[in-house]
Design a protein around this motif. Structure first.
Motif, PDB file in Angstrom:
ATOM      1  N   ALA A 128       2.855  -7.659  26.750  1.00  0.00           N
ATOM      2  CA  ALA A 128       4.249  -7.949  27.101  1.00  0.00           C
ATOM      3  C   ALA A 128       4.488  -7.531  28.550  1.00  0.00           C
ATOM      4  N   PRO A 129       4.008  -8.302  29.515  1.00  0.00           N
ATOM      5  CA  PRO A 129       4.124  -7.903  30.927  1.00  0.00           C
ATOM      6  C   PRO A 129       5.550  -7.827  31.438  1.00  0.00           C
ATOM      7  N   ASP A 130       6.518  -8.397  30.692  1.00  0.00           N
ATOM      8  CA  ASP A 130       7.913  -8.365  31.122  1.00  0.00           C
ATOM      9  C   ASP A 130       8.689  -7.192  30.528  1.00  0.00           C
ATOM     10  N   ASP A 131       8.002  -6.284  29.858  1.00  0.00           N
ATOM     11  CA  ASP A 131       8.670  -5.121  29.265  1.00  0.00           C
ATOM     12  C   ASP A 131       8.820  -4.042  30.337  1.00  0.00           C
ATOM     13  N   ALA A 132      10.038  -3.953  30.885  1.00  0.00           N
ATOM     14  CA  ALA A 132      10.272  -3.044  32.007  1.00  0.00           C
ATOM     15  C   ALA A 132      10.063  -1.588  31.616  1.00  0.00           C
ATOM     16  N   TYR A 133      10.539  -1.218  30.461  1.00  0.00           N
ATOM     17  CA  TYR A 133      10.412   0.183  30.064  1.00  0.00           C
ATOM     18  C   TYR A 133       8.948   0.564  29.863  1.00  0.00           C
ATOM     19  N   ALA A 134       8.172  -0.324  29.232  1.00  0.00           N
ATOM     20  CA  ALA A 134       6.750  -0.030  29.030  1.00  0.00           C
ATOM     21  C   ALA A 134       6.041   0.157  30.363  1.00  0.00           C
ATOM     22  N   ARG A 135       6.369  -0.698  31.329  1.00  0.00           N
ATOM     23  CA  ARG A 135       5.758  -0.547  32.659  1.00  0.00           C
ATOM     24  C   ARG A 135       6.185   0.771  33.309  1.00  0.00           C
ATOM     25  N   HIS A 136       7.467   1.089  33.192  1.00  0.00           N
ATOM     26  CA  HIS A 136       7.968   2.336  33.775  1.00  0.00           C
ATOM     27  C   HIS A 136       7.254   3.544  33.155  1.00  0.00           C
ATOM     28  N   LEU A 137       7.136   3.534  31.839  1.00  0.00           N
ATOM     29  CA  LEU A 137       6.497   4.667  31.159  1.00  0.00           C
ATOM     30  C   LEU A 137       5.010   4.737  31.495  1.00  0.00           C
ATOM     31  N   LEU A 138       4.363   3.582  31.631  1.00  0.00           N
ATOM     32  CA  LEU A 138       2.959   3.579  32.040  1.00  0.00           C
ATOM     33  C   LEU A 138       2.824   4.144  33.446  1.00  0.00           C
ATOM     34  N   GLY A 139       3.730   3.762  34.342  1.00  0.00           N
ATOM     35  CA  GLY A 139       3.698   4.312  35.691  1.00  0.00           C
ATOM     36  C   GLY A 139       3.881   5.822  35.702  1.00  0.00           C
ATOM     37  N   ARG A 140       4.829   6.308  34.893  1.00  0.00           N
ATOM     38  CA  ARG A 140       5.050   7.761  34.824  1.00  0.00           C
ATOM     39  C   ARG A 140       3.837   8.475  34.237  1.00  0.00           C
ATOM     40  N   THR A 141       3.191   7.834  33.271  1.00  0.00           N
ATOM     41  CA  THR A 141       1.990   8.423  32.679  1.00  0.00           C
ATOM     42  C   THR A 141       0.886   8.541  33.722  1.00  0.00           C
ATOM     43  N   LEU A 142       0.678   7.484  34.478  1.00  0.00           N
ATOM     44  CA  LEU A 142      -0.347   7.501  35.519  1.00  0.00           C
ATOM     45  C   LEU A 142      -0.026   8.544  36.589  1.00  0.00           C
ATOM     46  N   GLN A 143       1.247   8.677  36.928  1.00  0.00           N
ATOM     47  CA  GLN A 143       1.653   9.716  37.886  1.00  0.00           C
ATOM     48  C   GLN A 143       1.255  11.094  37.371  1.00  0.00           C
ATOM     49  N   ARG A 144       1.569  11.360  36.114  1.00  0.00           N
ATOM     50  CA  ARG A 144       1.274  12.687  35.545  1.00  0.00           C
ATOM     51  C   ARG A 144      -0.226  12.932  35.470  1.00  0.00           C
ATOM     52  N   GLN A 145      -1.003  11.864  35.395  1.00  0.00           N
ATOM     53  CA  GLN A 145      -2.459  12.015  35.399  1.00  0.00           C
ATOM     54  C   GLN A 145      -3.012  12.194  36.818  1.00  0.00           C
ATOM     55  N   GLY A 146      -2.152  12.054  37.816  1.00  0.00           N
ATOM     56  CA  GLY A 146      -2.594  12.183  39.201  1.00  0.00           C
ATOM     57  C   GLY A 146      -3.076  10.888  39.811  1.00  0.00           C
TER      58      GLY A 146
ATOM     59  N   LEU B 169      -0.070   2.225  26.236  1.00  0.00           N
ATOM     60  CA  LEU B 169       0.876   1.503  27.083  1.00  0.00           C
ATOM     61  C   LEU B 169       0.190   0.370  27.851  1.00  0.00           C
ATOM     62  N   GLU B 170      -1.059   0.534  28.211  1.00  0.00           N
ATOM     63  CA  GLU B 170      -1.790  -0.565  28.856  1.00  0.00           C
ATOM     64  C   GLU B 170      -1.942  -1.751  27.904  1.00  0.00           C
ATOM     65  N   ARG B 171      -2.193  -1.462  26.632  1.00  0.00           N
ATOM     66  CA  ARG B 171      -2.240  -2.541  25.631  1.00  0.00           C
ATOM     67  C   ARG B 171      -0.902  -3.259  25.550  1.00  0.00           C
ATOM     68  N   LEU B 172       0.166  -2.467  25.558  1.00  0.00           N
ATOM     69  CA  LEU B 172       1.498  -3.055  25.436  1.00  0.00           C
ATOM     70  C   LEU B 172       1.854  -3.896  26.657  1.00  0.00           C
ATOM     71  N   VAL B 173       1.569  -3.378  27.845  1.00  0.00           N
ATOM     72  CA  VAL B 173       1.885  -4.112  29.071  1.00  0.00           C
ATOM     73  C   VAL B 173       1.057  -5.394  29.163  1.00  0.00           C
TER      74      VAL B 173
END
Length: 320
Positions: A282-300, A275-279
């Motif tokens: 494509a920095p304007d991809d809202a869903y990719a950013r959201h999913l990356l944020g959720r991934t980072l949350q789950r990692q603590g 997801l970091e590669r994707l963001v």
């Protein structure tokens, strides 16, 4: 036109269906190909006597996948009666609860190395061995002999070398992706017919079928991965996506689907990297950013997640 029969060789309705398909397509210009389906994926590696196996609730579940709507007892009685009507005789019935994976490998390899005619001969011999000859078709030596009797002498060495394993596993995922849920299921063009239907029904189905619009192999694979992910099978989706990552690793759609699959299978490190590669691309991809944020949350990593979640919410209110 090509007809695909998705079936398990340990499902009696598949063998009955084979006879009915043969009658249905007589005189038609069709090519029949066998594809794997597993009604009993939990069958033990070492076959057990069939009567003993029938006391296992898992075996009942397998029979329900072979005959939806019937109880296991009803299915056995109905199948025996129909088998007699189809000319299989009254000695019909397996002696073993056997794992069918290697038999599916053999049948898939027969198509690859000899085409539909050889595959049909092998499928016929394997099902006859299971239902009429009372043989254990999970036994490698038995499969070697059946292959040789069918004219596929090279099969023994191929099976022993592990050939066909990956192919069968991918085909099983493809069947799941296109919605195959019972054995047998006949696919002609873009239509499917479930169950061992009477020959006249099968013939009408085949005559009415229209060829599916051909798609590039990579598009078809991507759609199968999408379907598996929608069915909550992220590991299966990743199997389908693996070749695409090598050939189309910079494609945004491939990266996003892969990131989702990693996230849903709790492979958070790989999800983050993808997801970091994707963001970055494509920095304007809202869903990719959201999913990356959720991934980072789950990692603590709440502090790292926050900027991505805020930006996703600003770009798309549904992520607020």
């Amino acid at each position: 036109m090509r007809i695909e029969i998705w079936a398990d060789v340990v499902c009696g309705w598949a063998y009955i269906g084979k006879r009915r398909v043969e009658k249905a397509v007589e005189g038609l210009d069709v090519e029949v190909v066998w594809r794997p389906f597993r009604i009993d994926p939990m069958a033990p590696a070492q076959a057990v006597p069939h009567e003993e196996a029938m006391a296992d609730p898992m075996a009942d579940d397998a029979l329900r996948r072979c005959a939806p709507g019937l109880t296991p007892g009803e299915n056995r009685v109905r199948m025996s009666l129909v088998a007699a009507e189809e000319g299989f005789g009254w000695t019909w019935g397996p002696a073993w609860r056997a794992d069918s994976h290697d038999a599916h490998r053999l049948i898939a390899l027969a198509l690859e190395h000899g085409g539909p005619a050889l595959q049909d001969a092998v499928a016929e011999r394997v099902m006859k061995a299971h239902f009429l000859d009372k043989l254990d078709i999970s036994d490698r030596a038995t499969l070697h002999r059946l292959a040789a009797e069918s004219g596929f002498a090279a099969a023994g060495a191929l099976l022993d070398a592990g050939e066909g394993d990956e192919l069968v596993r991918e085909l099983l995922l493809k069947g799941k992706a296109i919605g195959v849920t019972t054995s047998p299921t006949i696919v002609a063009g873009s239509q499917a017919l479930a169950g061992a239907q009477p020959p006249e029904v099968i013939r009408e189905f085949v005559l009415a079928a229209t060829p599916a619009r051909p798609l590039p192999a990579e598009v078809e694979r991507y759609r199968h991965a999408e379907s598996l992910l929608d069915q909550r099978d992220p590991l299966g989706a990743l199997v389908m996506l693996k070749p695409l990552l090598g050939e189309h690793g910079d494609d945004r759609n491939v990266l996003l689907l892969t990131g989702r699959a990693y996230y849903l299978s709790a492979q958070l490190g790989r999800a983050r990297e993808t997801l970091e590669r994707l963001v970055a691309a494509a920095p304007d991809d809202a869903y990719a950013r959201h999913l990356l944020g959720r991934t980072l949350q789950r990692q603590g990593h709440a502090d790292e997640a926050a900027p991505h979640l805020r930006m996703a919410a600003a770009m798309a209110p549904e992520y607020a």
